[in-house]
Scaffold this motif. Structure first.
Motif, PDB file in Angstrom:
ATOM      1  N   PRO A  85       0.792  -1.377   0.059  1.00 42.70           N
ATOM      2  CA  PRO A  85      -0.114   0.060  -0.122  1.00 42.70           C
ATOM      3  C   PRO A  85       0.807   1.249   0.064  1.00 42.70           C
ATOM      4  N   PHE A  86       1.753   1.170   0.598  1.00 43.77           N
ATOM      5  CA  PHE A  86       2.901   2.467   0.770  1.00 43.77           C
ATOM      6  C   PHE A  86       3.437   2.380  -0.872  1.00 43.77           C
ATOM      7  N   PHE A  87       3.766   1.729  -1.751  1.00 46.39           N
ATOM      8  CA  PHE A  87       4.485   1.764  -3.067  1.00 46.39           C
ATOM      9  C   PHE A  87       3.379   1.741  -4.196  1.00 46.39           C
ATOM     10  N   GLY A  88       2.366   0.974  -4.129  1.00 46.40           N
ATOM     11  CA  GLY A  88       1.398   0.634  -5.243  1.00 46.40           C
ATOM     12  C   GLY A  88       2.311  -0.075  -6.207  1.00 46.40           C
ATOM     13  N   ASN A  89       2.313   0.553  -7.528  1.00 46.17           N
ATOM     14  CA  ASN A  89       2.991  -0.094  -8.848  1.00 46.17           C
ATOM     15  C   ASN A  89       4.427   0.866  -9.027  1.00 46.17           C
ATOM     16  N   ARG A  90       4.773   1.692  -8.074  1.00 44.03           N
ATOM     17  CA  ARG A  90       5.732   2.565  -8.307  1.00 44.03           C
ATOM     18  C   ARG A  90       7.083   1.894  -7.876  1.00 44.03           C
ATOM     19  N   ILE A  91       7.434   0.799  -8.789  1.00 49.40           N
ATOM     20  CA  ILE A  91       8.788  -0.202  -8.548  1.00 49.40           C
ATOM     21  C   ILE A  91       9.638  -0.085  -9.920  1.00 49.40           C
ATOM     22  N   THR A  92      10.729  -0.013  -9.522  1.00 46.65           N
ATOM     23  CA  THR A  92      11.645   0.281 -10.726  1.00 46.65           C
ATOM     24  C   THR A  92      13.039  -0.732 -10.693  1.00 46.65           C
ATOM     25  N   THR A  93      13.198  -1.534 -11.432  1.00 47.49           N
ATOM     26  CA  THR A  93      14.159  -2.488 -11.052  1.00 47.49           C
ATOM     27  C   THR A  93      15.079  -2.375 -12.280  1.00 47.49           C
ATOM     28  N   PHE A  94      16.308  -3.279 -12.220  1.00 48.65           N
ATOM     29  CA  PHE A  94      17.347  -3.558 -13.025  1.00 48.65           C
ATOM     30  C   PHE A  94      16.716  -3.848 -14.511  1.00 48.65           C
ATOM     31  N   GLU A  95      15.689  -4.359 -14.439  1.00 48.92           N
ATOM     32  CA  GLU A  95      14.993  -4.885 -15.837  1.00 48.92           C
ATOM     33  C   GLU A  95      14.543  -3.995 -16.503  1.00 48.92           C
ATOM     34  N   HIS A  96      14.079  -2.752 -15.855  1.00 41.77           N
ATOM     35  CA  HIS A  96      13.495  -1.599 -16.442  1.00 41.77           C
ATOM     36  C   HIS A  96      14.422  -0.546 -17.187  1.00 41.77           C
ATOM     37  N   VAL A  97      15.829  -0.896 -16.779  1.00 45.58           N
ATOM     38  CA  VAL A  97      16.571   0.274 -17.266  1.00 45.58           C
ATOM     39  C   VAL A  97      17.841  -0.231 -18.062  1.00 45.58           C
ATOM     40  N   ALA A  98      18.620   0.472 -18.742  1.00 44.18           N
ATOM     41  CA  ALA A  98      19.854  -0.138 -19.359  1.00 44.18           C
ATOM     42  C   ALA A  98      20.887  -0.544 -18.391  1.00 44.18           C
ATOM     43  N   ARG A  99      21.084  -0.019 -17.227  1.00 48.11           N
ATOM     44  CA  ARG A  99      22.138  -0.410 -16.358  1.00 48.11           C
ATOM     45  C   ARG A  99      21.498  -0.423 -14.810  1.00 48.11           C
ATOM     46  N   GLY A 100      21.936  -1.417 -14.187  1.00 51.86           N
ATOM     47  CA  GLY A 100      21.476  -1.422 -12.784  1.00 51.86           C
ATOM     48  C   GLY A 100      22.445  -0.646 -11.947  1.00 51.86           C
ATOM     49  N   LYS A 101      22.156  -0.568 -10.590  1.00 46.34           N
ATOM     50  CA  LYS A 101      22.746   0.112  -9.720  1.00 46.34           C
ATOM     51  C   LYS A 101      24.204  -0.814  -9.810  1.00 46.34           C
ATOM     52  N   PRO A 102      25.251  -0.158  -9.331  1.00 47.57           N
ATOM     53  CA  PRO A 102      25.675   1.195  -8.756  1.00 47.57           C
ATOM     54  C   PRO A 102      25.020   2.437  -9.695  1.00 47.57           C
ATOM     55  N   GLU A 103      25.095   2.307 -11.009  1.00 46.49           N
ATOM     56  CA  GLU A 103      24.681   3.259 -12.060  1.00 46.49           C
ATOM     57  C   GLU A 103      23.294   3.851 -11.506  1.00 46.49           C
ATOM     58  N   PRO A 104      22.920   5.157 -11.825  1.00 46.95           N
ATOM     59  CA  PRO A 104      21.849   6.034 -11.375  1.00 46.95           C
ATOM     60  C   PRO A 104      20.535   5.610 -12.137  1.00 46.95           C
ATOM     61  N   ASP A 105      20.568   4.550 -13.028  1.00 48.73           N
ATOM     62  CA  ASP A 105      19.519   4.585 -13.874  1.00 48.73           C
ATOM     63  C   ASP A 105      17.913   4.254 -13.326  1.00 48.73           C
ATOM     64  N   VAL A 106      18.164   3.483 -12.299  1.00 42.50           N
ATOM     65  CA  VAL A 106      16.976   3.077 -11.721  1.00 42.50           C
ATOM     66  C   VAL A 106      16.403   4.087 -10.642  1.00 42.50           C
ATOM     67  N   PHE A 107      17.233   4.878 -10.179  1.00 45.59           N
ATOM     68  CA  PHE A 107      16.722   6.224  -9.695  1.00 45.59           C
ATOM     69  C   PHE A 107      16.151   7.253 -10.602  1.00 45.59           C
ATOM     70  N   ILE A 108      16.494   7.216 -11.779  1.00 50.44           N
ATOM     71  CA  ILE A 108      16.035   8.352 -12.443  1.00 50.44           C
ATOM     72  C   ILE A 108      15.152   7.837 -13.304  1.00 50.44           C
ATOM     73  N   GLU A 109      14.631   6.575 -13.621  1.00 51.27           N
ATOM     74  CA  GLU A 109      13.447   5.961 -14.188  1.00 51.27           C
ATOM     75  C   GLU A 109      12.474   6.231 -13.333  1.00 51.27           C
TER      76      GLU A 109
END
Length: 147
Positions: free
Chosen positions: A123-147
């Motif tokens: 309930p706190f997050f709903g569908n607001r989830i971004t993972t390495f699967e959604h971006v070109a580069r996972g952490k430590p790159e900033p892509d998941v945070f930017i997305e």
């Protein structure tokens, strides 16, 4: 209104010991003996694929193509039995409301979604989830945070 972005594993849910347990088991099945402490020190924050790549380079072990799927299956089964929210996180999220929250994770989407469901944090997050699967580069790159 401020928006807070949280990591999932080890921040919202106490999943890292469970993940390390599965990782150590998979490594042992392929002839690599490693303690949970060593696995934690070496691999926390990295993707499972990065861990397998490192172990392949270091030990010359070839892992089956379905190893990541096997880890996900085993871990989700373990989550259903043992996963809990990090102590105090629900109270902290409640105290921060009505702020907006999302999750940025190096774990697979299905696993993050299950972790939030099992620990009743969805309930706190709903569908607001971004993972390495959604971006070109996972952490430590900033892509998941930017997305």
């Amino acid at each position: 209104m401020p928006h807070f972005i949280f990591d999932c594993d080890g921040v919202l849910v106490d999943s890292e010991p469970l993940s390390m347990k599965v990782d150590v088991g998979i490594l042992a099945e392929h002839g690599i003996a490693m303690s949970a402490e060593d696995a934690h020190r070496r691999f926390v924050g990295k993707t499972f694929a990065a861990m397998l790549d490192e172990m392949t380079r270091e030990f010359g072990v070839s892992f089956p193509a379905d190893t990541s799927a096997q880890k996900d299956l085993r871990l989700l089964q373990l989550y259903e039995r043992e996963l809990v929210a990090v102590e105090g996180v629900e109270a902290a999220l409640s105290a921060l409301q009505p702020q907006h929250f999302s999750v940025a994770s190096n774990s697979p989407f299905e696993r993050v979604e299950a972790a939030l469901r099992i620990t009743r944090l969805t309930p706190f997050f709903g569908n607001r989830i971004t993972t390495f699967e959604h971006v070109a580069r996972g952490k430590p790159e900033p892509d998941v945070f930017i997305e």
